[in-house]
Scaffold this motif. Structure first.
Motif, PDB file in Angstrom:
ATOM      1  N   ASP A 149      18.792 -23.485 -98.043  1.00  0.00           N
ATOM      2  CA  ASP A 149      20.112 -23.485 -97.375  1.00  0.00           C
ATOM      3  C   ASP A 149      20.498 -22.068 -96.958  1.00  0.00           C
ATOM      4  O   ASP A 149      20.975 -21.840 -95.850  1.00  0.00           O
ATOM      5  N   ILE A 150      20.290 -21.105 -97.857  1.00  0.00           N
ATOM      6  CA  ILE A 150      20.648 -19.709 -97.543  1.00  0.00           C
ATOM      7  C   ILE A 150      19.716 -19.179 -96.450  1.00  0.00           C
ATOM      8  O   ILE A 150      20.160 -18.576 -95.477  1.00  0.00           O
ATOM      9  N   TYR A 151      18.417 -19.451 -96.609  1.00  0.00           N
ATOM     10  CA  TYR A 151      17.432 -18.988 -95.617  1.00  0.00           C
ATOM     11  C   TYR A 151      17.802 -19.500 -94.216  1.00  0.00           C
ATOM     12  O   TYR A 151      17.689 -18.767 -93.234  1.00  0.00           O
ATOM     13  N   ASN A 152      18.282 -20.749 -94.142  1.00  0.00           N
ATOM     14  CA  ASN A 152      18.646 -21.307 -92.832  1.00  0.00           C
ATOM     15  C   ASN A 152      19.791 -20.530 -92.185  1.00  0.00           C
ATOM     16  O   ASN A 152      19.928 -20.525 -90.968  1.00  0.00           O
ATOM     17  N   GLN A 153      20.602 -19.861 -93.023  1.00  0.00           N
ATOM     18  CA  GLN A 153      21.696 -19.046 -92.461  1.00  0.00           C
ATOM     19  C   GLN A 153      21.259 -17.609 -92.191  1.00  0.00           C
ATOM     20  O   GLN A 153      21.671 -17.008 -91.203  1.00  0.00           O
ATOM     21  N   THR A 154      20.436 -17.048 -93.102  1.00  0.00           N
ATOM     22  CA  THR A 154      20.152 -15.608 -93.025  1.00  0.00           C
ATOM     23  C   THR A 154      18.782 -15.289 -92.428  1.00  0.00           C
ATOM     24  O   THR A 154      18.556 -14.178 -91.947  1.00  0.00           O
ATOM     25  N   GLY A 155      17.838 -16.239 -92.524  1.00  0.00           N
ATOM     26  CA  GLY A 155      16.450 -15.946 -92.156  1.00  0.00           C
ATOM     27  C   GLY A 155      15.858 -14.935 -93.131  1.00  0.00           C
ATOM     28  O   GLY A 155      16.420 -14.686 -94.200  1.00  0.00           O
ATOM     29  N   GLY A 156      14.741 -14.352 -92.779  1.00  0.00           N
ATOM     30  CA  GLY A 156      14.130 -13.313 -93.614  1.00  0.00           C
ATOM     31  C   GLY A 156      13.606 -13.845 -94.939  1.00  0.00           C
ATOM     32  O   GLY A 156      13.014 -14.922 -95.000  1.00  0.00           O
TER      33      GLY A 156
END
Ligand code: UTP
Length: 289
Positions: A149-156
């Motif tokens: 979920d976080i990756y989908n917002q921040t990438g990287g």
């Protein structure tokens, strides 16, 4: 738009020395937590996050992990014949879609970073999850799903982190942190197993990561770090500054099942919640304190 996380690498090539003699002929990841092997929890967690492709990094003596995910024709036929349909149901999670599980041998246990590098053909150019099956997280939402979920917002890169006792920093990968909103922290640096007096914080990495395929460039240098092992932490540290890198204080509790006391605590935590076991466990525990 970030690329969807479809792949998980599960390193299981360690020697499991802390559980000898049990792990002399059984992989640590096949040890049961209540009634499922540790590896099953890891696969279930990945599937909860929508991941459908898995790569086990195995070593000698670890083939039972691959057999575990095969079809057990005789067992299934016998259970059917005996009308044991509920028991048959228990086998379902260990059946994977054909072609979704790969296994790669790490011929020598040269470290976690080296194990991940062994998965390079599987990873290709895609971002991927890493799950260390001996870290089990008990949470409402699976820890890998929270990272995704976080990756989908921040990438990287996004890694799961938790506070440890300051005197225990020499057991873990430790973060040097920048901005911190209480849940998400900016990773400014990473150090593997620093002595407490040299640790930049007491925020530690646990065995859940979402990483960019660029990590392979750094791992391919095969540089040795702490304990003379090729460390994943060192390669991750080299990615800081190039792409967003965040630590997530996940919701849930991590049990270090690679450690005897941690594994015993997990047995209690996971059984006490179960309707079929909880009442008995609570009752007998009274005999011990
Ligand atoms: P650990 O540090 O827990 O090592 O590895 P270990 O060998 O499993 O256990 P002990 O310390 O001897 O008791 C963390 C994770 O990294 C994997 C392990 O299988 C475990 O999932 N690993 C470690 C590898 O796959 N290859 C390695 O060379 C080292």
């Amino acid at each position: 738009m970030v690329k969807t996380i479809r792949k998980a690498v599960l390193p299981v090539a360690g020697l499991g020395t802390r559980f000898l003699p049990a792990t002399k002929s059984i992989p640590k990841e096949m040890l049961p937590l209540v009634d499922k092997p540790l590896i099953q929890y890891a696969i279930d967690e990945a599937r909860d996050a929508g991941i459908q492709e898995f790569c086990l990094i195995t070593g000698r003596g670890k083939d039972s992990l691959i057999d575990y995910f095969d079809i057990a024709y005789e067992l299934e036929a016998t259970l059917k014949e005996r009308g044991k349909l509920t028991t048959l149901e228990a086998l379902k999670p260990s059946s994977l879609t054909a072609g979704s599980l790969m296994a790669v041998r790490q011929q020598e246990p040269l470290g976690l970073g080296h194990a991940i590098w062994c998965a390079r053909a599987f990873i290709g150019d895609d971002p991927f999850a890493i799950i260390l099956p001996d870290d089990v997280v008990k949470s409402n939402k699976s820890c890998v799903s929270q990272l995704v979920d976080i990756y989908n917002q921040t990438g990287g890169n996004v890694i799961a982190v938790t506070e440890v006792l300051p005197e225990h920093t020499n057991r873990y990968g430790i973060l040097d942190i920048g901005a911190d909103d209480g849940k998400l922290v900016e990773v400014k640096g990473l150090v593997e197993k620093p002595k407490p007096e040299l640790a930049p914080s007491n925020l530690s990495v646990i065995g859940r990561y979402i990483l960019n395929a660029d990590i392979l460039t750094h791992l391919s240098k095969l540089e040795r770090g702490a304990g003379n092992e090729i460390q994943l932490t060192d390669a991750m540290a080299k990615m800081i500054g190039n792409t967003p890198f965040h630590g997530l204080r996940y919701e849930g509790k991590r049990y270090d099942c690679g450690d005897k006391a941690g594994f015993l605590e997990a047995q209690i935590a996971f059984s006490i919640d179960r309707p079929d076991l909880g009442p008995d466990v609570k009752q007998f525990l009274k005999n011990y304190y």
